[in-house]
Design an enzyme around this catalytic site. Sequence first.
Site, mmCIF file in Angstrom:
data_model
loop_
_atom_site.group_PDB
_atom_site.id
_atom_site.type_symbol
_atom_site.label_atom_id
_atom_site.label_comp_id
_atom_site.label_asym_id
_atom_site.label_seq_id
_atom_site.Cartn_x
_atom_site.Cartn_y
_atom_site.Cartn_z
ATOM 1 N N GLU A 44 0.863 -1.181 0.000
ATOM 2 C CA GLU A 44 0.000 0.000 0.000
ATOM 3 C C GLU A 44 0.896 1.226 0.000
ATOM 4 O OE1 GLU A 44 -3.724 2.153 2.344
ATOM 5 O OE2 GLU A 44 -2.358 0.888 3.496
ATOM 6 N N GLU A 69 4.937 4.721 3.747
ATOM 7 C CA GLU A 69 4.454 6.051 4.157
ATOM 8 C C GLU A 69 5.640 6.996 4.321
ATOM 9 O OE1 GLU A 69 1.544 7.788 4.687
ATOM 10 O OE2 GLU A 69 2.911 9.380 5.313
ATOM 11 N N ASN A 96 9.803 7.522 0.638
ATOM 12 C CA ASN A 96 9.033 8.152 -0.432
ATOM 13 C C ASN A 96 8.799 7.125 -1.537
ATOM 14 O OD1 ASN A 96 8.138 9.723 -2.642
ATOM 15 N ND2 ASN A 96 9.260 11.498 -1.857
ATOM 16 N N ASP A 118 -3.354 11.786 -1.666
ATOM 17 C CA ASP A 118 -3.509 13.249 -1.678
ATOM 18 C C ASP A 118 -3.911 13.702 -3.082
ATOM 19 O OD1 ASP A 118 -2.604 13.590 1.044
ATOM 20 O OD2 ASP A 118 -0.617 13.057 0.324
ATOM 21 N N LYS A 122 -4.221 21.382 -7.691
ATOM 22 C CA LYS A 122 -3.712 22.364 -8.666
ATOM 23 C C LYS A 122 -3.032 21.645 -9.829
ATOM 24 C CE LYS A 122 -3.171 26.102 -5.413
ATOM 25 N NZ LYS A 122 -2.357 26.507 -4.283
ATOM 26 N N ASP A 154 -12.326 9.510 -2.096
ATOM 27 C CA ASP A 154 -13.597 10.236 -2.006
ATOM 28 C C ASP A 154 -13.572 11.427 -2.965
ATOM 29 O OD1 ASP A 154 -11.521 11.520 -0.430
ATOM 30 O OD2 ASP A 154 -13.070 12.995 -0.013
ATOM 31 N N THR A 191 -10.407 2.502 5.426
ATOM 32 C CA THR A 191 -9.211 3.199 5.893
ATOM 33 C C THR A 191 -9.667 4.291 6.871
ATOM 34 O OG1 THR A 191 -9.137 5.055 4.339
ATOM 35 C CG2 THR A 191 -8.355 2.931 3.509
ATOM 36 N N TYR A 193 -9.209 7.526 6.521
ATOM 37 C CA TYR A 193 -9.822 8.613 5.742
ATOM 38 C C TYR A 193 -11.193 8.209 5.231
ATOM 39 C CZ TYR A 193 -6.076 12.058 5.643
ATOM 40 O OH TYR A 193 -5.174 13.017 5.995
ATOM 41 N N GLU A 194 -11.331 6.949 4.849
ATOM 42 C CA GLU A 194 -12.612 6.473 4.312
ATOM 43 C C GLU A 194 -13.721 6.612 5.357
ATOM 44 O OE1 GLU A 194 -12.186 2.600 2.696
ATOM 45 O OE2 GLU A 194 -14.276 2.442 2.083
HETATM 46 N N1 SAM Z 1 -4.276 5.716 3.044
HETATM 47 C C1 SAM Z 1 -4.584 6.398 4.286
HETATM 48 C C2 SAM Z 1 -6.065 6.464 4.515
HETATM 49 O O1 SAM Z 1 -6.819 6.222 3.558
HETATM 50 O O2 SAM Z 1 -6.491 6.722 5.646
HETATM 51 C C3 SAM Z 1 -3.939 7.785 4.313
HETATM 52 C C4 SAM Z 1 -4.472 8.782 3.327
HETATM 53 S S1 SAM Z 1 -3.589 10.344 3.372
HETATM 54 C C5 SAM Z 1 -4.648 11.453 2.584
HETATM 55 C C6 SAM Z 1 -2.340 10.054 2.121
HETATM 56 C C7 SAM Z 1 -1.046 9.538 2.686
HETATM 57 O O3 SAM Z 1 -0.143 9.276 1.624
HETATM 58 C C8 SAM Z 1 -0.356 10.537 3.603
HETATM 59 O O4 SAM Z 1 -0.098 9.927 4.859
HETATM 60 C C9 SAM Z 1 0.923 10.897 2.856
HETATM 61 O O5 SAM Z 1 2.008 11.199 3.719
HETATM 62 C C10 SAM Z 1 1.160 9.649 2.028
HETATM 63 N N2 SAM Z 1 1.976 9.902 0.814
HETATM 64 C C11 SAM Z 1 1.740 10.850 -0.115
HETATM 65 N N3 SAM Z 1 2.691 10.828 -1.062
HETATM 66 C C12 SAM Z 1 3.545 9.829 -0.720
HETATM 67 C C13 SAM Z 1 4.739 9.322 -1.290
HETATM 68 N N4 SAM Z 1 5.247 9.858 -2.426
HETATM 69 N N5 SAM Z 1 5.360 8.290 -0.688
HETATM 70 C C14 SAM Z 1 4.867 7.763 0.465
HETATM 71 N N6 SAM Z 1 3.733 8.211 1.061
HETATM 72 C C15 SAM Z 1 3.087 9.226 0.483
#
Ligand code: SAM
Length: 212
Positions: A44, A69, A96, A118, A122, A154, A191, A193-194
Amino acid sequence: MRVRNKPWAREMLDSHPEYVIPSPEENKGKWNSVFEKDQPLHIEVGTGKGRFITEMAKANPHINYIGIELFDSVIVSALERLTEAKLPNLKLLNVNAEKLTDIFAKGEVNRVYLNFSDPWPKTRHAKRRLTYKTFLKLYEDILVEKGELHFKTDNQGLFEFSLLSFSEYGLLLKYISLDLHNSDFEGNIMTEYEEKFSQQGSRIYRCEVQYP
Ligand code: SAM
């Protein structure tokens, strides 16, 4: 996403190398030896606080899972879940996702999950979306043949962008739901966020795509 700084997170992550794998590049091509059992690997990307990946690992002991993450202050919550659940088929990486191909060899991963990525609304930030073509290429370079990507969000704008991105990349759209929680899809694991967004009345979009 706003991240609350937790100065103690780094130390806690470093004190659990059995769950949060240090120097993950060193395991490229041999991830199955990191787990107790040699079995399919699902990852994931953007695992957040880890509820989805932890519940998936509990429900599917025949699959190995890795949650990836970027932020230590976020993944530390996933580690807290994991130290409680003590699952042999789940590991975490605080990296990353741009580094995926340094970490996994071609064909090492059977499925990629993206949940509530995310949206980067933009246009000038489109390249940061985890469904942008450069990320689709990274996933292709680590997935098995006919490997799958499962995506939930969403955000209607991100979903539309992603469907177009998948289609332009030549991926096969296998399943699409425009309202997951009112669909016939069984076994959905929510999740963080879900849960938050669906409680606020948002619709959840979901799709499954397959690489050639
Ligand atoms: N998947 C989780 C949920 O649904 O509850 C978290 C959603 S949150 C909006 C998106 C997550 O993706 C954040 O914790 C962010 O730090 C991580 N993320 C974004 N870009 C990333 C990247 N390039 N590599 C690793 N993690 C990343």
